[in-house]
Scaffold this motif. Structure first.
Motif, short mmCIF file in Angstrom:
data_model
loop_
_atom_site.label_atom_id
_atom_site.label_comp_id
_atom_site.label_asym_id
_atom_site.label_seq_id
_atom_site.Cartn_x
_atom_site.Cartn_y
_atom_site.Cartn_z
N LYS A 177 0.79 -1.24 0.00
CA LYS A 177 0.00 0.00 0.00
C LYS A 177 0.83 1.29 0.00
O LYS A 177 0.56 2.18 -0.81
CB LYS A 177 -0.99 0.00 1.15
N PRO A 178 1.83 1.43 0.88
CA PRO A 178 2.58 2.69 0.86
C PRO A 178 3.28 2.96 -0.49
O PRO A 178 3.28 4.09 -0.97
CB PRO A 178 3.62 2.53 1.98
N PHE A 179 3.83 1.92 -1.08
CA PHE A 179 4.54 2.10 -2.35
C PHE A 179 3.58 2.31 -3.51
O PHE A 179 3.61 3.34 -4.19
CB PHE A 179 5.46 0.90 -2.61
N ILE B 36 3.03 6.18 -4.52
CA ILE B 36 3.80 6.50 -5.73
C ILE B 36 2.94 6.44 -6.99
O ILE B 36 3.00 7.32 -7.84
CB ILE B 36 5.01 5.56 -5.87
N PHE B 37 2.12 5.39 -7.10
CA PHE B 37 1.36 5.17 -8.34
C PHE B 37 -0.13 5.46 -8.21
O PHE B 37 -0.89 5.28 -9.16
CB PHE B 37 1.57 3.74 -8.83
N GLU B 38 -0.56 5.91 -7.02
CA GLU B 38 -1.96 6.25 -6.78
C GLU B 38 -2.91 5.09 -7.08
O GLU B 38 -4.00 5.28 -7.59
CB GLU B 38 -2.36 7.51 -7.54
N MET B 39 -2.45 3.88 -6.74
CA MET B 39 -3.30 2.70 -6.85
C MET B 39 -3.96 2.49 -5.50
O MET B 39 -3.37 2.76 -4.46
CB MET B 39 -2.48 1.47 -7.27
N ASP C 108 -9.44 -7.09 -0.56
CA ASP C 108 -8.54 -7.44 0.54
C ASP C 108 -9.13 -8.62 1.30
O ASP C 108 -10.14 -8.49 1.98
CB ASP C 108 -8.36 -6.24 1.48
N HIS C 109 -8.49 -9.79 1.16
CA HIS C 109 -8.88 -10.97 1.90
C HIS C 109 -7.83 -11.31 2.96
O HIS C 109 -7.81 -12.41 3.49
CB HIS C 109 -9.06 -12.18 0.97
N GLY C 110 -6.93 -10.37 3.23
CA GLY C 110 -5.86 -10.60 4.19
C GLY C 110 -4.67 -11.28 3.55
O GLY C 110 -3.59 -10.70 3.50
N TRP C 111 -4.87 -12.46 2.99
CA TRP C 111 -3.78 -13.19 2.34
C TRP C 111 -3.52 -12.68 0.92
O TRP C 111 -2.50 -12.96 0.32
CB TRP C 111 -4.06 -14.70 2.32
N ILE C 112 -4.47 -11.90 0.38
CA ILE C 112 -4.30 -11.28 -0.93
C ILE C 112 -4.92 -9.89 -0.90
O ILE C 112 -5.99 -9.69 -0.32
CB ILE C 112 -4.92 -12.12 -2.08
N GLN C 113 -4.20 -8.94 -1.49
CA GLN C 113 -4.72 -7.59 -1.68
C GLN C 113 -4.53 -7.22 -3.14
O GLN C 113 -3.45 -7.45 -3.70
CB GLN C 113 -4.00 -6.58 -0.79
N THR C 114 -5.58 -6.66 -3.72
CA THR C 114 -5.51 -6.22 -5.11
C THR C 114 -5.65 -4.72 -5.15
O THR C 114 -6.54 -4.14 -4.51
CB THR C 114 -6.61 -6.88 -5.96
#
Length: 118
Positions: free
Chosen positions: A19-21, A25-28, A33-39
Motif C-alpha cells: 500500500k505505501p509504495f 507513488i502510483f496512486e493505486m 482485501d482478503h488478508g492473504w491477498i490484496q488487489t
C-alpha cells in the motif's frame, strides 16, 4: 468467451506492505482485501489496471503468476481439456465467490483462470 481482466500476482509475505509504495507513488488503491491477498487498481477503478500481492494462492494453493478472469469458465475448461493440458488445481468453487482452475502456460508460469459467480 471474453477475457474480462488480467491481473499480475506477486508473492508477498505481507501483502499490506504494497500500500505505501503502490498507493503513494502510483496512486493505486485497494479494490480487494482478503488478508492473504490484496488487489490494487489504478485510481481505485476495479475496471482499470490491477496488481495483486498474496502470501498464498487461496485454499492452500500456490500463488499463481497471473489471474485471467473470463465470462465463461466452462468454455475455457473444455478448450484446456481438448488440448490435453494438465490442470494443476481445480476446478474449484471458492468461498470468496469465484470458480477457478490453475494450469501452466508454455513458459511454465502458473495461470489462475477464474469466473465470478452470480
Amino acid at each position: 468467451m471474453t477475457v474480462k481482466r488480467i491481473v499480475a500476482n506477486m508473492l508477498a509475505a505481507e501483502p499490506a506492505l504494497a500500500k505505501p509504495f503502490y498507493g503513494s507513488i502510483f496512486e493505486m488503491h485497494p479494490v480487494m482485501d482478503h488478508g492473504w491477498i490484496q488487489t490494487y487498481a489504478a485510481g481505485g477503478d476495479p475496471a482499470g489496471p490491477q496488481l495483486s500481492f498474496a502470501s498464498e494462492g487461496g485454499s492452500g494453493a500456490p500463488v499463481p503468476d497471473l489471474s485471467i478472469e473470463v465470462d465463461d469458465l466452462d468454455e475455457v475448461l473444455h478448450k484446456v481439456e481438448a488440448a490435453g493440458l494438465a490442470i494443476e488445481y481445480g476446478p474449484a468453487e471458492e468461498p470468496w465467490g469465484v470458480r477457478r482452475f490453475f494450469l501452466r502456460d508454455p513458459f511454465g508460469r502458473l495461470v489462475n483462470v477464474l469466473a465470478h459467480r452470480g
